[in-house]
Design an enzyme around this catalytic site. Structure first.
Site, PDB file in Angstrom:
ATOM      1  CG  ASP A  30      -0.238  -0.064   2.533  1.00 40.27           C
ATOM      2  OD1 ASP A  30       1.011  -0.016   2.541  1.00 40.27           O
ATOM      3  OD2 ASP A  30      -0.928  -0.167   3.574  1.00 40.27           O
ATOM      4  CG  ASP A  58      16.607  -5.417  -0.125  1.00 44.16           C
ATOM      5  OD1 ASP A  58      17.029  -6.573   0.050  1.00 44.16           O
ATOM      6  OD2 ASP A  58      15.591  -4.974   0.431  1.00 44.16           O
TER       7      ASP A  58
HETATM    8  P1  AMP Z   1      12.074  -3.929   3.574  1.00 43.58           P
HETATM    9  O1  AMP Z   1      11.644  -5.240   4.136  1.00 43.58           O
HETATM   10  O2  AMP Z   1      11.591  -2.745   4.335  1.00 43.58           O
HETATM   11  O3  AMP Z   1      13.520  -3.865   3.276  1.00 43.58           O
HETATM   12  O4  AMP Z   1      11.311  -3.804   2.174  1.00 43.58           O
HETATM   13  C1  AMP Z   1      11.488  -4.702   1.116  1.00 43.58           C
HETATM   14  C2  AMP Z   1      10.773  -4.207  -0.104  1.00 43.58           C
HETATM   15  O5  AMP Z   1       9.370  -4.128   0.134  1.00 43.58           O
HETATM   16  C3  AMP Z   1      11.193  -2.832  -0.575  1.00 43.58           C
HETATM   17  O6  AMP Z   1      11.148  -2.824  -1.974  1.00 43.58           O
HETATM   18  C4  AMP Z   1      10.122  -1.942  -0.001  1.00 43.58           C
HETATM   19  O7  AMP Z   1       9.978  -0.740  -0.717  1.00 43.58           O
HETATM   20  C5  AMP Z   1       8.903  -2.816  -0.135  1.00 43.58           C
HETATM   21  N1  AMP Z   1       7.835  -2.462   0.819  1.00 43.58           N
HETATM   22  C6  AMP Z   1       7.844  -2.615   2.160  1.00 43.58           C
HETATM   23  N2  AMP Z   1       6.682  -2.200   2.708  1.00 43.58           N
HETATM   24  C7  AMP Z   1       5.902  -1.768   1.682  1.00 43.58           C
HETATM   25  C8  AMP Z   1       4.582  -1.222   1.570  1.00 43.58           C
HETATM   26  N3  AMP Z   1       3.807  -1.029   2.640  1.00 43.58           N
HETATM   27  N4  AMP Z   1       4.139  -0.904   0.341  1.00 43.58           N
HETATM   28  C9  AMP Z   1       4.887  -1.092  -0.752  1.00 43.58           C
HETATM   29  N5  AMP Z   1       6.125  -1.601  -0.731  1.00 43.58           N
HETATM   30  C10 AMP Z   1       6.635  -1.939   0.465  1.00 43.58           C
HETATM   31 MG    MG Z   2      14.556  -2.234   2.791  1.00 42.82          MG
END
Ligand code: AMP
Ligand code: MG
Length: 489
Positions: free
Chosen positions: A127, A254
């Site tokens: 979202d 990442d």
């Molecule tokens: P993270 O686990 O925070 O490193 O996120 C991993 C991936 O998921 C990244 O590409 C983030 O931008 C995406 N992501 C995390 N939460 C959301 C969200 N609520 N909506 C869209 N993308 C998300």
């Molecule tokens: Mg991240």
């Protein structure tokens, strides 16, 4: 005429937007209903050359909410890939936008990023939003890391959006403004290496060199130097994490930066009792990112980064592979040297003796066996006190202490210098999980931000032990354990 730049202090450039189009997508934040400023980092704002008063005003807050775009900004979502728990995937900023790079009065350049600002072309099923608890958690822990002297992204502001976000229940929506020397990730290189051309990869590498390692620009093989610099930074960073018991929790490629800054405070947490198998994240069932695994995972991630550079390390693939392997093979030793330096300092040791490592390992072995509190044990050693744990009463410990005292006795430096080194290497306070939770609960459930503000104040000077801070040093009650953190925030 109103001069907006002068009023607010925003002085934004957009060097990332001048990179090849495939590196990002122009995208605007989604407007939110009624933004409210929850916390603002006055000191950080001032160091960025921002006008604190103006930014705390309604117009200033609108920027942190994504409702207004400051002059000079050019919002974009960055493309990146990454290995998540070992599996390669296309990712990108799914809920974040880079507004631009703030040029400070000293001429430094910092990314200004909104996190939780709505869907982007990389949102996949998400979202694009974030919730208040996790954004405040990132604010608290990233600022605590900074105060501990550990390279990290910073937190400038958290606003609530006045909208609710659906997770397991409806939660208050929030946006964090994150500041970083850049948001270049290992995954940014993986993305361009996988889907771009070698020339694009060179553009990205040159950009990273210009921003982070200008001193290697004229090197014979500057891309190899880039790899080596990143290895150095990661070795230093992870040694620092280990030295304070920080568990990142989601060391996907990442979430690893080229700048060597800690990024992405999702499921991270600090360890209380020393145990190398400690894992807090509920989704890390195999313990891939356990405390004791972090150094090895750092090497695994660097190997993925090195692979992404292969097309530009050498025109001959075999030669490129050899250069990459030779560099990567030096990582663990480099990490180990950094770790020894950190641990020697924690024990007040200057110089090097070969037995130092055994001395350190023996102490850690006892701490693991008696489940000693990591932070408080080193603090007790610093002040020559006996922590109220089983370890200090044992014969083993008394024997170890004799060896340690003998080691200190063999060095030229005075007892006072040794103690000063320990004081500046062993924090009195860390963001203990039960304290962070208590602050978040008061903030999110009662709208009471005073608990968090006091915690932030205590954490801003972690090596000092003020008498009225002693409560913050206490380990959690058994009822607060085991602690778990969650992704998908
Ligand atoms: P993270 O686990 O925070 O490193 O996120 C991993 C991936 O998921 C990244 O590409 C983030 O931008 C995406 N992501 C995390 N939460 C959301 C969200 N609520 N909506 C869209 N993308 C998300
Ligand atoms: Mg991240």
């Amino acid at each position: 005429m109103k001069n907006e730049i002068k009023d607010t202090g925003w002085n934004l450039d957009n060097s990332y937007a001048r990179l090849p189009e495939s590196f990002y997508k122009n995208h605007h934040p989604t407007e939110v209903r009624s933004p409210k400023l929850i916390i603002f980092n006055d000191l950080l704002a001032a160091s960025l050359g921002l006008n604190v008063q103006e930014l705390r005003s309604e117009n200033g807050i609108a920027v942190f909410a994504g409702n207004s775009i400051p002059e000079g900004a050019f919002p974009l979502a960055q493309a990146y890939a990454g290995h998540q728990f070992g599996h390669f995937a296309m990712l990108g900023d799914g809920r974040a936008l880079l507004l631009g790079e703030q040029i400070t009065p000293l001429g430094e350049r910092f990314d200004i990023q909104l996190k939780g600002s709505g869907r982007t072309p990389y949102s996949r099923g998400g979202d694009g939003r974030a919730t208040l608890g996790p954004m405040l958690r990132e604010y608290i822990i990233s600022e605590a890391m900074h105060a501990l002297g550990i390279p990290t992204t910073r937190s400038l502001a958290v606003v609530t959006t006045g909208e609710s976000v659906m997770r397991e229940t409806h939660l208050p929506g929030a946006i964090l403004t994150r500041v970083a020397t850049s948001h270049l990730r290992f995954g940014t290189f993986q993305y361009v290496s996988q889907w771009g051309t070698a020339d694009e990869l060179k553009v990205l590498a040159d950009y990273a060199i210009k921003r982070h390692f200008p001193e290697i620009e004229a090197d014979e093989n500057r891309y190899l130097s880039l790899l080596q610099e990143v290895i150095k930074l990661q070795a230093g960073l992870i040694a620092k994490w280990q030295s304070v018991g920080f568990i990142h929790g989601v060391m996907n490629t990442d979430n690893m930066t080229i700048s060597g800054e800690t990024i992405d405070y999702g499921p991270c947490a600090f360890m209380d009792e020393y145990d190398t198998s400690t894992v807090f994240s509920s989704i890390d069932r195999q313990g891939r990112y356990a405390y004791g695994n972090q150094p090895v995972i750092g090497g695994w991630n660097l190997a993925r980064f090195a692979e992404s550079l292969l097309p530009i390390l050498h025109e001959d693939r075999e030669q490129a592979l050899k250069l990459a392997q030779d560099s990567i093979s030096g990582y663990l030793d480099l990490y180990h040297q950094n770790w020894l330096t950190e641990m020697r300092s924690k024990l007040g040791i200057f110089g090097e003796e070969t037995q130092d490592e055994a001395l350190i390992e023996e102490l850690l072995g006892m701490m693991q066996k008696y489940r000693a509190d990591f932070t408080n044990t080193f603090r007790a050693l610093t002040f020559g006190e006996q922590e109220n744990t089983d370890m200090f009463g044992t014969k083993e410990y008394v024997q170890w202490e004799e060896l340690w005292k003998a080691r200190l006795g063999r060095q030229q430096e005075s007892t006072e210098s040794s103690k000063a080194l320990m004081k500046s290497s062993n924090p009195a306070v860390i963001p203990r999980n039960h304290r962070v939770e208590e602050a978040l609960e008061a903030a999110v459930e009662k709208g009471d931000y005073s608990v968090m503000e006091r915690l932030l104040d205590v954490l801003s000077d972690p090596y000092a032990l003020a008498v009225d801070h002693e409560d913050y040093c206490k380990p959690p009650e058994p009822s607060n354990r085991p602690y778990q953190t969650f992704c998908g925030t």
